[in-house]
Design an enzyme around this catalytic site. Structure first.
Site, short mmCIF file in Angstrom:
data_model
loop_
_atom_site.label_atom_id
_atom_site.label_comp_id
_atom_site.label_asym_id
_atom_site.label_seq_id
_atom_site.Cartn_x
_atom_site.Cartn_y
_atom_site.Cartn_z
N HIS A 58 0.85 -1.21 0.00
CA HIS A 58 0.00 0.00 0.00
C HIS A 58 0.87 1.24 0.00
CE1 HIS A 58 -3.91 2.08 0.95
NE2 HIS A 58 -2.99 3.06 1.08
N HIS A 60 1.54 5.38 -2.09
CA HIS A 60 1.04 6.46 -2.97
C HIS A 60 2.25 7.05 -3.69
CE1 HIS A 60 -3.11 6.61 -1.35
NE2 HIS A 60 -2.51 6.04 -0.32
N GLN A 153 -9.50 9.55 -5.00
CA GLN A 153 -9.17 10.16 -3.70
C GLN A 153 -10.28 11.08 -3.17
OE1 GLN A 153 -5.68 10.73 -1.67
NE2 GLN A 153 -7.54 10.93 -0.47
N HIS A 211 -9.44 2.02 0.06
CA HIS A 211 -9.21 2.71 1.32
C HIS A 211 -10.55 2.61 2.05
CE1 HIS A 211 -5.69 4.37 -0.64
NE2 HIS A 211 -5.35 5.02 0.45
N GLU A 214 -11.06 4.50 6.92
CA GLU A 214 -9.87 5.12 7.51
C GLU A 214 -10.33 6.33 8.33
OE1 GLU A 214 -6.84 6.48 4.81
OE2 GLU A 214 -5.36 6.70 6.40
N ASP A 310 2.28 3.11 2.98
CA ASP A 310 1.30 4.16 2.70
C ASP A 310 1.96 5.41 2.12
OD1 ASP A 310 -1.21 5.24 2.42
OD2 ASP A 310 -1.51 5.70 4.53
FE FE2 Z 1 -3.42 5.14 1.51
#
Ligand code: FE2
Length: 432
Positions: A58, A60, A153, A211, A214, A310
């Protein structure tokens, strides 16, 4: 017998010791004690750990190494991170994203991290990140496997063009369907987004990685819908729930129902302890919640748990170093996973477990596997996690692609050793 490469006297993560590994044609051909024969190159592991490469399940990569552009995250919250990324997005250029991503991949290789699943934001109509990372995926393929997730996102429904852009991204070659149900406008929109995204994946034969929940809101239960849709559409084993931090705050009765549902649907669970230990609990005074999914409890039910980094130097997290041992180390601490078996489980959660989630073929230290491995400056997996130990050599398809010198510190202390290995604190030579 002649081989391309032999590693001698290696310890393996499954606790076998003094093992030789022979490589020919980019594949591992033998893993046993005292392999006879010669090789173009011999590496003496000297009783150190040789592991299959680290995997970050995971990440970005479109945001990495952008820290401070255009400004820093002042509150440290997830929501300000998202807002900040929204300010940076229109300023992104394809060239800049590629440059940062390639730089990050150099670092990843040096850390023995040879496979990364990266979410890529699809809410910018230009799809700059998607174009850039598809190019990066091709540029790095000889040394790093990059898998991309189409990530809306700003919300699959909440962002006006996200749904269209997500499909465009999949058509361009992005591998996995992403989502963010807890960020939609309502619980109901979140539920509908999970349903729609799983249907897209089922139709196209793709993996899912959302996601999911979270948040510190214990009533954020989109994981329940994700498990249900996985069952309904026959996607067992192909769906991942990333973060799942609301699980931390759920009441125990509900969790006792939810966790078996996750196991039943074979949902891949992806905690991100570095980011979530600082992003979650920000609205609490004291006691402050930790914001971690229930990792030991999920593992006890046989759920495949794979750890992600992440973020690294981006709007959400200003630390990080492509070091999956650092991620495992934090998981040990946040999950109270300090028993010997639990530490080993955390090592597996950055190696073999994510290999399954990723769908990597030929992964492992066994005859027939790709000759991809890392020589680590530690004697076993537990010591590797404890020390966040150095990566002395990184091998991809039988070729050494990165080497780091062992660390030694010279001391000038009367009656004490002249130098020590600061990783293991073993004396390197006797005091003169
Ligand atoms: Fe993430």
């Amino acid at each position: 017998m002649s081989f391309d490469l032999i590693v001698r006297h290696a310890n393996l993560a499954d606790d076998r010791t003094d093992i030789d590994i022979a490589v020919s044609g980019g594949k591992i051909v033998a893993v046993e004690r005292n392999i006879e024969g010669e090789a173009g190159r011999v590496i003496d592991a000297g009783g150190r750990l040789v592991s299959a490469p680290f995997i970050d399940i995971h990440f970005h990569m479109d945001a990495t190494l952008s820290l401070g552009t255009p400004r820093l995250n002042r509150s440290g919250t997830l929501l300000e991170g998202i807002q900040l990324w929204g300010e940076l997005k229109p300023l992104l250029t394809k060239e800049a994203v590629i440059e940062r991503a390639l730089k990050y991949c150099d670092l990843a290789v040096a850390q023995g991290l040879l496979a990364v699943r990266s979410h890529v934001d699809v809410c910018d109509d230009r799809l700059v990140g998607v174009e850039a990372l598809l190019e990066v995926k091709d540029l790095v393929k000889d040394y790093l496997d990059l898998q991309l997730v189409a990530f809306p996102q700003d919300g699959f429904y909440r962002s006006p063009t996200a749904a269209k852009n997500l499909i465009r991204s999949l058509d361009m070659g992005v591998d996995v369907v992403g989502g963010i149900p807890h960020f939609e406008r309502t619980m109901e929109d979140g539920r509908l987004s999970v349903k729609a995204l799983c249907e897209i994946a089922a139709e196209r034969g793709l993996l899912v990685d959302l996601h999911c929940d979270e948040t510190d809101d214990p009533l954020s239960r989109h994981i329940e819908t994700l498990a249900y849709e996985t069952q309904r559409l026959g996607l067992q084993g192909r769906v991942a729930g990333s973060h799942l931090t609301s699980m931390h705050s759920m009441d125990n009765y509900y969790a006792s129902k939810l966790l078996p549902l996750i196991a039943e649907a074979d949902i891949q669970c992806i905690p991100n302890p570095l980011a979530n230990i600082v992003l979650q609990g920000r609205h609490d005074t004291y006691p402050k919640r930790r914001g971690m999914m229930r990792v030991p409890e999920l593992m006890a039910l046989g759920v495949n748990v794979a750890l992600g980094q992440d973020s690294c130097m981006d709007p959400w997290y200003s630390f990080g170093n492509a070091d999956m041992l650092e991620v495992a180390h934090m998981a040990v601490h946040t999950g109270h996973m300090t028993s010997r078996d639990a530490v080993k489980a955390c090592f597996q959660a950055v190696t073999t477990n994510p290999a399954k989630t990723f769908g990597l073929e030929g992964y492992g230290i066994a005859p027939g596997c790709n000759a991809d491995f890392v020589l680590i400056e530690a004697r076993d997996a537990i010591e590797a996690v404890r020390l966040k130990a150095g990566r002395l050599a990184v091998v991809r398809r039988g070729k050494v692609i990165s080497e780091t010198a062992p660390r030694t510190a010279s001391l000038t202390l009367a009656g004490r050793p002249a130098s020590i290995d600061p990783w293991t604190y073993a004396p390197v030579e006797a005091a003169g």
